[in-house]
Design an enzyme around this catalytic site. Sequence first.
Site, PDB file in Angstrom:
ATOM      1  N   ASP A   1      40.191  42.706  43.549  1.00  0.00           N
ATOM      2  CA  ASP A   1      40.854  42.364  42.173  1.00  0.00           C
ATOM      3  C   ASP A   1      40.334  41.661  41.737  1.00  0.00           C
ATOM      4  O   ASP A   1      39.085  40.884  41.858  1.00  0.00           O
ATOM      5  CB  ASP A   1      41.469  41.411  43.431  1.00  0.00           C
ATOM      6  CG  ASP A   1      42.636  40.364  43.305  1.00  0.00           C
ATOM      7  OD1 ASP A   1      44.036  40.887  42.722  1.00  0.00           O
ATOM      8  OD2 ASP A   1      42.581  38.888  42.813  1.00  0.00           O
ATOM      9  N   LEU A   2      40.941  41.273  40.417  1.00  0.00           N
ATOM     10  CA  LEU A   2      40.361  40.870  39.015  1.00  0.00           C
ATOM     11  C   LEU A   2      40.832  39.469  39.405  1.00  0.00           C
ATOM     12  O   LEU A   2      41.442  39.106  39.863  1.00  0.00           O
ATOM     13  CB  LEU A   2      40.866  41.258  37.819  1.00  0.00           C
ATOM     14  CG  LEU A   2      40.200  42.941  38.053  1.00  0.00           C
ATOM     15  CD1 LEU A   2      41.204  43.833  36.681  1.00  0.00           C
ATOM     16  CD2 LEU A   2      38.840  43.307  38.137  1.00  0.00           C
TER      17      LEU A   2
ATOM     18  N   ASP B   1      46.665  43.518  38.874  1.00  0.00           N
ATOM     19  CA  ASP B   1      45.272  43.742  39.225  1.00  0.00           C
ATOM     20  C   ASP B   1      44.211  43.986  40.342  1.00  0.00           C
ATOM     21  O   ASP B   1      43.364  43.634  40.740  1.00  0.00           O
ATOM     22  CB  ASP B   1      44.772  42.463  38.665  1.00  0.00           C
ATOM     23  CG  ASP B   1      44.949  41.016  39.402  1.00  0.00           C
ATOM     24  OD1 ASP B   1      45.982  41.628  40.393  1.00  0.00           O
ATOM     25  OD2 ASP B   1      44.375  40.100  39.136  1.00  0.00           O
TER      26      ASP B   1
END
Length: 905
Positions: free
Chosen positions: A515-516, A558
């Site tokens: 996950d960004l 994301d």
Amino acid sequence: MSIIVALCRRVRAIADFAKPSFIPALIAGAVVFIGGNIYERQHRENFRKDLKVDVENELSLIAGRFRGVFKTNIAALNGLANAIAVQPAMTEGDFSKLASKLLLQNPQLIRVSAAPAGVVTMTLSQARQQSFVGTDLGRFRAMRAALDRAASTTKPVVVGPVRLPSGYDGFEIFVPVTSNVGGRNAFWGFVEAVLDEKALYRSARLNEESMEIHEADGRDPRHVPIHLAIRDVSVSDNVLEPFLDETGVFLNSPIVRELPLPGGVWELAATPVAGWAQEPVDSRDIMLATIAAVVIVVVPILLAGGLVNERQRNIAKLKAREGEVMALSHRLNLALDASKIGIWEIDIATQERSWDDRMFHLHGLVRTGRDPTHAEWRATVHPDDTAAASNALFRSLDEGLEHRSQYRVVMADGSIRHVRHVGSAHDGPDGRAKITGISWDVTDDVLMTEQLRAAKAIADMKNAELADAKDRIEHNALHDPLTGLGNRRMLDKALDRLFAASAVKSESIAILHIDLDRFKQINDTLGHAAGDAMLVHASEILRSSVSADDIVARIGGDEFVVVISGAPDDTALAALCDQIIAQMRQPVDYDGFPCRFGVSIGVAVAHRSTADARKLLVNADIALYRAKESGRNRYQFFTQALEAEVVTNKRIADEILEGIERDEFVPWYQPQFDASTLALSGVEALIRWQHPREGILTPDRFLSIAEELNVTATLDRLVLQKALADRMRWAAAGLQVPKISVNVSAKRLQEKDLLASLKGLSIVPGQISFELVESIFLDESDDVVTANIDGIKKLGIDIEIDDFGTGHTSIVSLLRIKPKRLKIDRQLVAPVLGARTEQALVRSIIDIGRSLGIETVAEGVETMAHAEMLGILGCDLLQGYAFSKPLSSESFIAFAMDRGFRLAS
């Protein structure tokens, strides 16, 4: 013979009586008598020879008629077979049109059927019959043998006679059909037809009752009545029983003639009706005439008359044969005209051609009274087809095969006509090698074939386009259009396939759930285009960090998932995670703006072949959640302890929801005192959970899980309602509490109907305070929160900022919010006795509050020394264990009453 013996005796008596004078007469009489006897014997032999010749001629005529009928009908059936060969998928409507026309032009046919692979699918008959569609022609042994012979020789086969369900007797004709599929000839099936037996016999001039050729009914009296029998000798070792054989013709020394038919051979046998031993009709007359001639010496005249009569009879027979030939020729011409077939013959040595009128018409020429030359023929043929047509002719001669060819004819108006030819080689009467054959116009068939090919080409092109579109749709359905990575659907399919393979190979599989971090800030500040660029950049890093056999998918905004088959040990996976985190942290330039973001990674590894793909993905998600909880920009491996914690949190979450339904959450109250007088100034309502098994639970046991469940606003609402109810109960007991502070979460402040719900509670101004954590004020762009805070203050509810000094609240925020009180966090209060730095910080907070007209409340006052020091520093209110722990509603009443009594004394 008795008469002759008597005559001889009489002559001898006369000779004895008048021997000298009668010797010449006797010699002459003997000569005449012997001549007459010789003539009578010769006449009998000639009669029987003529009888044999007549029977042979009749048999030849019958055979010719049979052959003509079969050729005519088979030629018509070949036309239907050619149409099916060109259009194997012929519809029933097209078949009915062709079959109706064929039955109309050939009345001897009573049924025509199409049988692909030997099973009838379409049929048309002239009489009402039981349904023939669906019949497997090969289920009958006799038909099966005929079908095999037709299929192996690719020539028509005649079988019969057979009795049909409709009551008709007839002969079945099977014409094999070969279609061209993909440039190769392939066997398709058969055209089946039934030739009416009675119509066949009528065409052969057979009496329908006696099956004899006879003289009655006005027929030519020169015809000899015969008995006829026919049998099929197509298979030498399986000669079939004869038919039409009512008198045992084959047992009576018959005249036998073989009749070659399509796909087989018939053997025709005939005997005279009166038998071979019959005497000539005029035998007795000849004998009497001989005796008379002897008497009157007219034997030479009678002999001459007999010879003349014999000659005339032969001439009559010859004329009769010529008439038969003319009739057959006329019928043949009619058949050719009806079928529009031309007949030709080529002398192989000289290439001279003999054409009928139809051949001239087919080649667009006008007949000038002579046959065309080779050059004239070549001039009519399309230049591109001349060589092929010539080669086909010589090839059939070299290989000894039936000649078949087709070429284009260029007409005078420039149009093109397609002509097909079939012929066979033979030796002519003059001993010269020749090829004789037939030709017919197949232009319509060729055009139809070309149209079908064009339609097929268009269909193939459309199918290819559909296949491409299908591939594109399937690709788009399984891939993210922005990054080109697989999506969640592709990931699910790949996991199913990968885990099925790993069950066989027993290899390890690792899933990295990525996950960004800070992606939302980039998206909100620089726009979605910048966010898309960051997603593409992240996908490129992930693709370059793993092997081509590993799976990289984007499953959310994301969120990415990396699946590594044959996963290495945890050390190698940790190194991979460090590499990904390091590369993701590198700044990315977007339109001159350096963009930075990090990643959090959850890692789950399956070391057993029985692992569940969905479970492993959930484990990676759990590990990712823990990595983000631990401060982001890091990785976390899934462990059993983490799983146990998740299970525990899940159980607590379920119990929280049940507790809300059962009204298990209640407020406890911690008193607040005036720093100068130590008088009771109010209480802070703190939520507690009356757990059915574990008793009273503090917020640290359940509040974080409640936030994940998004029920904190519900709990805030319950605490406020119960606190108001408790205050009314305290007032009724004589205890007036100046104010109650209630904690309010950010979720509660974001409710659009918050103010409406508060207005219905009848809150007296100044009696209720809402404690807000200072992190709420970091997001000044939330219009709903700002509007709700303003509305709360207008309702007379005070605003307190909790845990002040531990967050990032600015002086500007204090000026904008204008709270009633600031609560100094216990982390600053605890060391205030011995740490000058904390003392100065607390004093600064108190001074800031006073300068802005904001009261201060100290939390975590553990001892009275702390209370004294905070009073000296100027703090307004005190709260902590030095005075009281949080109490239930009933315990608080007892505490307040007792303290009030002690203070009064």
